[in-house]
Design a protein around this motif. Structure first.
Motif, mmCIF file in Angstrom:
data_model
loop_
_atom_site.group_PDB
_atom_site.id
_atom_site.type_symbol
_atom_site.label_atom_id
_atom_site.label_comp_id
_atom_site.label_asym_id
_atom_site.label_seq_id
_atom_site.Cartn_x
_atom_site.Cartn_y
_atom_site.Cartn_z
ATOM 1 N N TYR A 137 0.835 -1.210 0.000
ATOM 2 C CA TYR A 137 0.000 0.000 0.000
ATOM 3 C C TYR A 137 0.865 1.254 0.000
ATOM 4 O O TYR A 137 0.660 2.166 -0.814
ATOM 5 C CB TYR A 137 -0.921 -0.007 1.226
ATOM 6 C CG TYR A 137 -1.869 1.161 1.280
ATOM 7 C CD1 TYR A 137 -3.098 1.110 0.651
ATOM 8 C CD2 TYR A 137 -1.521 2.330 1.958
ATOM 9 C CE1 TYR A 137 -3.977 2.195 0.687
ATOM 10 C CE2 TYR A 137 -2.382 3.414 2.002
ATOM 11 C CZ TYR A 137 -3.611 3.342 1.370
ATOM 12 O OH TYR A 137 -4.469 4.412 1.403
ATOM 13 N N ASP A 138 1.821 1.312 0.929
ATOM 14 C CA ASP A 138 2.709 2.475 1.022
ATOM 15 C C ASP A 138 3.927 2.091 1.861
ATOM 16 O O ASP A 138 3.834 2.034 3.091
ATOM 17 C CB ASP A 138 1.983 3.660 1.657
ATOM 18 C CG ASP A 138 2.840 4.928 1.653
ATOM 19 O OD1 ASP A 138 4.052 4.837 1.391
ATOM 20 O OD2 ASP A 138 2.289 6.012 1.943
ATOM 21 N N PRO A 139 5.066 1.828 1.227
ATOM 22 C CA PRO A 139 6.253 1.404 1.972
ATOM 23 C C PRO A 139 6.824 2.475 2.882
ATOM 24 O O PRO A 139 7.716 2.184 3.687
ATOM 25 C CB PRO A 139 7.246 1.028 0.865
ATOM 26 C CG PRO A 139 6.792 1.800 -0.331
ATOM 27 C CD PRO A 139 5.297 1.879 -0.230
ATOM 28 N N ALA A 140 6.312 3.709 2.791
ATOM 29 C CA ALA A 140 6.796 4.779 3.662
ATOM 30 C C ALA A 140 6.053 4.816 4.998
ATOM 31 O O ALA A 140 6.439 5.566 5.895
ATOM 32 C CB ALA A 140 6.660 6.131 2.964
ATOM 33 N N LEU A 141 4.986 4.018 5.143
ATOM 34 C CA LEU A 141 4.214 4.032 6.386
ATOM 35 C C LEU A 141 4.906 3.180 7.450
ATOM 36 O O LEU A 141 5.120 1.988 7.245
ATOM 37 C CB LEU A 141 2.794 3.513 6.159
ATOM 38 C CG LEU A 141 1.823 4.450 5.453
ATOM 39 C CD1 LEU A 141 0.497 3.751 5.200
ATOM 40 C CD2 LEU A 141 1.593 5.709 6.291
ATOM 41 N N PRO A 142 5.227 3.750 8.601
ATOM 42 C CA PRO A 142 5.821 2.948 9.678
ATOM 43 C C PRO A 142 4.772 2.073 10.369
ATOM 44 O O PRO A 142 3.565 2.342 10.308
ATOM 45 C CB PRO A 142 6.355 3.995 10.657
ATOM 46 C CG PRO A 142 6.260 5.310 9.952
ATOM 47 C CD PRO A 142 5.173 5.173 8.939
ATOM 48 N N VAL A 143 5.259 1.042 11.038
ATOM 49 C CA VAL A 143 4.441 0.204 11.910
ATOM 50 C C VAL A 143 4.797 0.549 13.352
ATOM 51 O O VAL A 143 5.977 0.584 13.708
ATOM 52 C CB VAL A 143 4.690 -1.290 11.671
ATOM 53 C CG1 VAL A 143 3.866 -2.141 12.638
ATOM 54 C CG2 VAL A 143 4.375 -1.671 10.236
ATOM 55 N N LEU A 144 3.804 0.789 14.175
ATOM 56 C CA LEU A 144 3.994 1.004 15.609
ATOM 57 C C LEU A 144 3.567 -0.265 16.321
ATOM 58 O O LEU A 144 2.449 -0.748 16.111
ATOM 59 C CB LEU A 144 3.162 2.195 16.072
ATOM 60 C CG LEU A 144 3.206 2.540 17.566
ATOM 61 C CD1 LEU A 144 4.619 2.909 18.005
ATOM 62 C CD2 LEU A 144 2.235 3.684 17.875
ATOM 63 N N GLY A 145 4.434 -0.818 17.156
ATOM 64 C CA GLY A 145 4.079 -2.065 17.821
ATOM 65 C C GLY A 145 5.020 -2.410 18.958
ATOM 66 O O GLY A 145 5.967 -1.677 19.275
ATOM 67 N N ALA A 146 4.744 -3.567 19.584
ATOM 68 C CA ALA A 146 5.551 -4.030 20.709
ATOM 69 C C ALA A 146 6.917 -4.496 20.226
ATOM 70 O O ALA A 146 7.015 -5.185 19.209
ATOM 71 C CB ALA A 146 4.825 -5.166 21.430
ATOM 72 N N PRO A 147 7.986 -4.122 20.921
ATOM 73 C CA PRO A 147 9.335 -4.481 20.474
ATOM 74 C C PRO A 147 9.642 -5.962 20.641
ATOM 75 O O PRO A 147 9.116 -6.629 21.529
ATOM 76 C CB PRO A 147 10.238 -3.631 21.368
ATOM 77 C CG PRO A 147 9.424 -3.354 22.587
ATOM 78 C CD PRO A 147 8.005 -3.267 22.120
ATOM 79 N N GLY A 148 10.486 -6.458 19.737
ATOM 80 C CA GLY A 148 11.037 -7.797 19.892
ATOM 81 C C GLY A 148 10.169 -8.940 19.418
ATOM 82 O O GLY A 148 10.531 -10.108 19.587
ATOM 83 N N GLY A 149 9.023 -8.647 18.802
ATOM 84 C CA GLY A 149 8.105 -9.703 18.396
ATOM 85 C C GLY A 149 8.106 -9.951 16.906
ATOM 86 O O GLY A 149 8.907 -9.401 16.141
ATOM 87 N N ALA A 150 7.165 -10.807 16.475
ATOM 88 C CA ALA A 150 7.078 -11.203 15.075
ATOM 89 C C ALA A 150 6.829 -10.001 14.168
ATOM 90 O O ALA A 150 7.365 -9.926 13.060
ATOM 91 C CB ALA A 150 5.962 -12.238 14.891
ATOM 92 N N ILE A 151 6.029 -9.021 14.624
ATOM 93 C CA ILE A 151 5.703 -7.894 13.757
ATOM 94 C C ILE A 151 6.922 -7.012 13.525
ATOM 95 O O ILE A 151 7.088 -6.443 12.442
ATOM 96 C CB ILE A 151 4.505 -7.077 14.312
ATOM 97 C CG1 ILE A 151 4.050 -6.019 13.310
ATOM 98 C CG2 ILE A 151 4.828 -6.486 15.661
ATOM 99 C CD1 ILE A 151 3.627 -6.549 11.960
ATOM 100 N N GLU A 152 7.806 -6.888 14.497
ATOM 101 C CA GLU A 152 9.031 -6.116 14.270
ATOM 102 C C GLU A 152 9.899 -6.804 13.223
ATOM 103 O O GLU A 152 10.438 -6.145 12.312
ATOM 104 C CB GLU A 152 9.817 -5.927 15.565
ATOM 105 C CG GLU A 152 11.073 -5.096 15.363
ATOM 106 C CD GLU A 152 11.769 -4.688 16.640
ATOM 107 O OE1 GLU A 152 12.694 -3.849 16.562
ATOM 108 O OE2 GLU A 152 11.404 -5.200 17.728
#
Length: 253
Positions: A137-152
């Motif tokens: 969709y937009d590679p410039a959009l950051p993800v905010l999430g919990a550190p150290g997990g699968a989503i990071e």
């Protein structure tokens, strides 16, 4: 000592005749707003009003997609396939971003909500599907999430910026996970304690644990919940404590 920290909050969670939180006040106190996109909470009119408030207060607008679960407020674990999660992310993100474009602003980042947030921290396939859809969709959009997990890990693999989040008003276990809602110490509501935790996170990168230890999180953003009783006063105390400690409060995105 941290030179600056973001203060984010889950907002825009009213739906139809049901009202949740004091958005009018909270948008003036935080620097980033995670706005519900209609699946776990929110509706088109609430989303539009949230965009207007974000623009008025100069707050970074974040999409806050969740499970398709209005009845459970997105806090129930649903067995949705990774490809379904990816499609539902794009559906929700596109809706909020469309309303934002009509106001002359844009969605600046994405943070998953509730049970989906926790799943993305542990489920590698779901996290990869989520991150790959967002990058498409937009590679410039950051993800905010919990550190150290699968989503990071998934965000990094997809070429996305990952911003680390910590919670000032939620209790952590020594394993680094949030205590389940309903468990002892899961919610922290005493204003001085929440403010002290926020300052510790911003200045040392760590949050105190109930056993006397500390958990290293090194956050880019600190979250407060807009549905906590007395949330506006809590946010005022936290922001004042951060500024008194010499920490500049500003959006991470």
């Amino acid at each position: 000592m941290a030179a600056a920290i973001d203060l984010n909050c889950d907002l825009g969670e009213s739906f139809g005749a049901w009202r949740l939180g004091d958005d009018e006040t909270m948008f003036g106190l935080v620097t980033s707003a995670n706005v519900a996109c209609g699946f776990h909470a929110g509706d088109p009119l609430t989303m539009r009003r949230s965009v207007e408030l974000a623009a008025r207060h100069g707050v970074a607008l974040g999409a806050h997609p969740g499970y398709r679960d209005l009845a459970g407020f997105g806090r129930r674990a649903l067995d949705a396939a990774p490809e379904e999660l990816a499609a539902e992310l794009l559906y929700q993100l596109g809706a909020l971003d469309g309303l934002a474009r009509a106001q002359g602003v844009r969605v600046r980042y994405v943070k998953a909500h509730g049970a989906l947030y926790h799943r993305l921290g542990a489920d590698e396939r779901a996290a990869a599907a989520f991150a790959e859809a967002l990058a498409a969709y937009d590679p410039a959009l950051p993800v905010l999430g919990a550190p150290g997990g699968a989503i990071e890990r998934a965000a990094t693999a997809a070429g996305l910026r990952f911003a680390r989040e910590a919670f000032a008003d939620r209790g952590y276990g020594a394993d680094g996970l949030l205590r389940p809602r309903g468990a002892a110490g899961a919610l922290v509501t005493e204003p001085e304690e929440v403010a002290a935790r926020a300052v510790a996170l911003a200045t040392t990168g760590a949050v105190p644990l109930a056993d006397g230890g500390a958990l290293e999180l090194a956050p880019d953003s600190i979250c407060l919940h807009g549905d906590t009783p007395g949330a506006p006063e809590l946010a005022r105390r936290v922001r004042a404590a951060l500024e008194d400690a010499g920490v500049r409060v500003r959006a991470f995105a």
